[in-house]
Scaffold this active site. Structure first.
Site, PDB file in Angstrom:
ATOM      1  N   ASP A  64      14.393   3.755  21.548  1.00 14.56           N
ATOM      2  CA  ASP A  64      13.287   5.634  21.744  1.00 14.56           C
ATOM      3  C   ASP A  64      11.557   5.274  22.219  1.00 14.56           C
ATOM      4  O   ASP A  64      11.573   3.916  21.581  1.00 14.56           O
ATOM      5  CB  ASP A  64      13.716   5.513  20.437  1.00 14.56           C
ATOM      6  CG  ASP A  64      13.020   7.170  19.869  1.00 14.56           C
ATOM      7  OD1 ASP A  64      13.597   7.721  20.959  1.00 14.56           O
ATOM      8  OD2 ASP A  64      12.324   7.481  18.862  1.00 14.56           O
ATOM      9  N   ASP A  66       9.350   7.800  21.645  1.00 17.51           N
ATOM     10  CA  ASP A  66       8.094   9.287  20.174  1.00 17.51           C
ATOM     11  C   ASP A  66       8.655   8.463  18.539  1.00 17.51           C
ATOM     12  O   ASP A  66       9.978   8.226  18.074  1.00 17.51           O
ATOM     13  CB  ASP A  66       8.188  10.556  20.023  1.00 17.51           C
ATOM     14  CG  ASP A  66       8.134  10.687  21.600  1.00 17.51           C
ATOM     15  OD1 ASP A  66       6.531  11.200  21.604  1.00 17.51           O
ATOM     16  OD2 ASP A  66       8.555  12.017  22.068  1.00 17.51           O
TER      17      ASP A  66
HETATM   18  O1  C5P Z   1      11.630   9.620  21.876  1.00 16.99           O
HETATM   19  P1  C5P Z   1      11.994  11.232  21.244  1.00 16.99           P
HETATM   20  O2  C5P Z   1      13.567  10.915  21.494  1.00 16.99           O
HETATM   21  O3  C5P Z   1      12.242  10.320  20.344  1.00 16.99           O
HETATM   22  O4  C5P Z   1      11.593  12.226  21.329  1.00 16.99           O
HETATM   23  C1  C5P Z   1      11.711  13.208  20.282  1.00 16.99           C
HETATM   24  C2  C5P Z   1      11.056  13.845  19.331  1.00 16.99           C
HETATM   25  O5  C5P Z   1       9.677  14.771  20.350  1.00 16.99           O
HETATM   26  C3  C5P Z   1      11.622  14.267  18.285  1.00 16.99           C
HETATM   27  O6  C5P Z   1      11.523  13.803  17.601  1.00 16.99           O
HETATM   28  C4  C5P Z   1      11.067  15.618  18.390  1.00 16.99           C
HETATM   29  O7  C5P Z   1      10.631  15.931  16.661  1.00 16.99           O
HETATM   30  C5  C5P Z   1      10.017  15.669  19.118  1.00 16.99           C
HETATM   31  N1  C5P Z   1       9.454  16.747  19.940  1.00 16.99           N
HETATM   32  C6  C5P Z   1       8.425  16.832  19.547  1.00 16.99           C
HETATM   33  N2  C5P Z   1       8.039  18.436  20.015  1.00 16.99           N
HETATM   34  C7  C5P Z   1       8.868  19.327  20.961  1.00 16.99           C
HETATM   35  C8  C5P Z   1      10.413  18.502  21.001  1.00 16.99           C
HETATM   36  C9  C5P Z   1      10.600  17.437  20.172  1.00 16.99           C
HETATM   37  O8  C5P Z   1       7.285  16.635  18.636  1.00 16.99           O
HETATM   38  N3  C5P Z   1       8.904  20.243  21.468  1.00 16.99           N
HETATM   39 MG    MG Z   2      11.580   9.037  17.838  1.00 14.46          MG
END
Ligand code: C5P
Ligand code: MG
Length: 318
Positions: A64, A66
């Site tokens: 993954d 983030d």
């Molecule tokens: O790379 P990863 O799959 O972890 O990316 C998704 C992350 O991005 C989620 O864990 C979520 O908390 C974050 N996110 C965010 N803002 C958004 C949508 C998702 O910070 N608008």
């Molecule tokens: Mg993540």
């Protein structure tokens, strides 16, 4: 940097297993750190040995992005996700930023709520991502501005990331970064960190720009935290670089990340590592049940690097 694990509420059986793991000698001293939780240490060690025996030619790493490759916090402050990096006045106005923050406040607690099932979360995650992408599209974001926004964002990969990326590249082990974040931003972070090696593959939500380089939509099926299984089957399974590699080291920070390996055709050995960054007490039990190794409030790549070193130090390692 590694923080000591606070005392967390877990069943006695799990607590005993963890106590055993902390007090028993291992070939990997990193696994005895107090921030490392394992339910079945024997299983972890057997899997590691089997992967080492099979050699790096059989290995793929699926991670993954983030809060897994990138840090959750730095100097006591939350580090940005790829979505949050877009909160830069070069790209979006104050109004849009304010709306995005409001959505984050509503939906992030749902994303990490241990009392809700994935099925309950899925429609709400689709709602969150869809609303945010819609807001972003209205901003007429220019592709040319992304690099500067990343540079000024304060995003930072986990300590020791260079060793992780460089070793995989050196051994020609494919690294699939599978993210529900924004692919264009993710790629820019990896590029600016100087680790975008040829063995790196990315599956994510990519922006779609018009002929003038202005954002007009997002490409492909939406990826959110809890539909990575669909992405794995549709997008990861066909990748020829991954097809003949049945041993998988998987890194994630969400229970949804466990599905990232569902596209592997005939998995032999799967070792899963979960970063438990937030709501530690509330989520420890479910993480210990679900991941082979849980890293509690550990902002470094120390353990993944040690695992990788062990797995790839066998017979056909260079
Ligand atoms: O790379 P990863 O799959 O972890 O990316 C998704 C992350 O991005 C989620 O864990 C979520 O908390 C974050 N996110 C965010 N803002 C958004 C949508 C998702 O910070 N608008
Ligand atoms: Mg993540």
């Amino acid at each position: 940097m590694t923080y000591p694990v606070p005392w967390i509420k877990i069943p006695v059986r799990t607590a005993l297993a963890i106590w055993y793991q902390w007090t028993t000698r291992t070939e990997l001293p990193e696994l005895s750190k107090v921030s490392v939780l394992m339910r079945q240490r024997n299983k972890v060690e057997n899997t590691l040995r089997a992967m080492q025996h099979a050699g790096p030619g059989t290995l793929q790493v699926i991670s993954d992005f983030d809060m897994t490759l990138s840090r959750f916090a730095h100097h006591g402050k939350r580090a940005p996700t790829t979505h949050n990096i877009l909160d830069h006045r070069l790209l979006i106005d104050e109004d849009c930023a304010c709306n995005m923050r409001k959505l984050l406040k509503i939906y992030y607690p749902i994303e990490i709520d241990p009392s809700l099932t994935s099925e309950q979360k899925i429609p709400l995650m689709v709602e969150w991502w869809t609303k945010v992408h819609h807001l972003l599209i209205q901003q007429k974001i220019q592709r040319d501005m992304l690099a500067q926004a990343v540079q000024e964002s304060g995003v930072i990969l986990r300590e020791g990331y260079e060793v992780f990326f460089d070793r995989l590249a050196e051994l020609q082990v494919p690294l699939l970064i599978f993210s529900a974040g924004v692919g264009d931003i993710l790629e820019e972070v990896v590029r600016q960190s100087q680790v975008f090696h040829p063995n790196v593959h990315v599956i994510s939500n990519y922006m779609d720009f018009d002929a003038n380089g202005v954002l007009r939509g997002f490409k492909g099926p939406l990826i959110h935290t809890f539909n990575k299984r669909e992405g794995a089957l549709l997008l990861a399974a066909p990748l020829p670089e991954l097809r003949e590699r049945p041993n998988v080291l998987l890194l994630g920070d969400s229970l949804g990340d466990l599905a990232m390996a569902d596209g592997v055709a005939r998995p032999h050995n799967l070792l899963t590592v979960g970063f438990l960054n937030d709501q530690v007490e509330e989520r420890a039990e479910s993480y210990v049940e679900a991941f082979d190794i849980v890293l509690v409030k550990d902002e470094s790549m120390e353990v993944p690097n040690a695992l990788l070193k062990f797995i790839t130090s066998g017979k056909d390692a260079k």
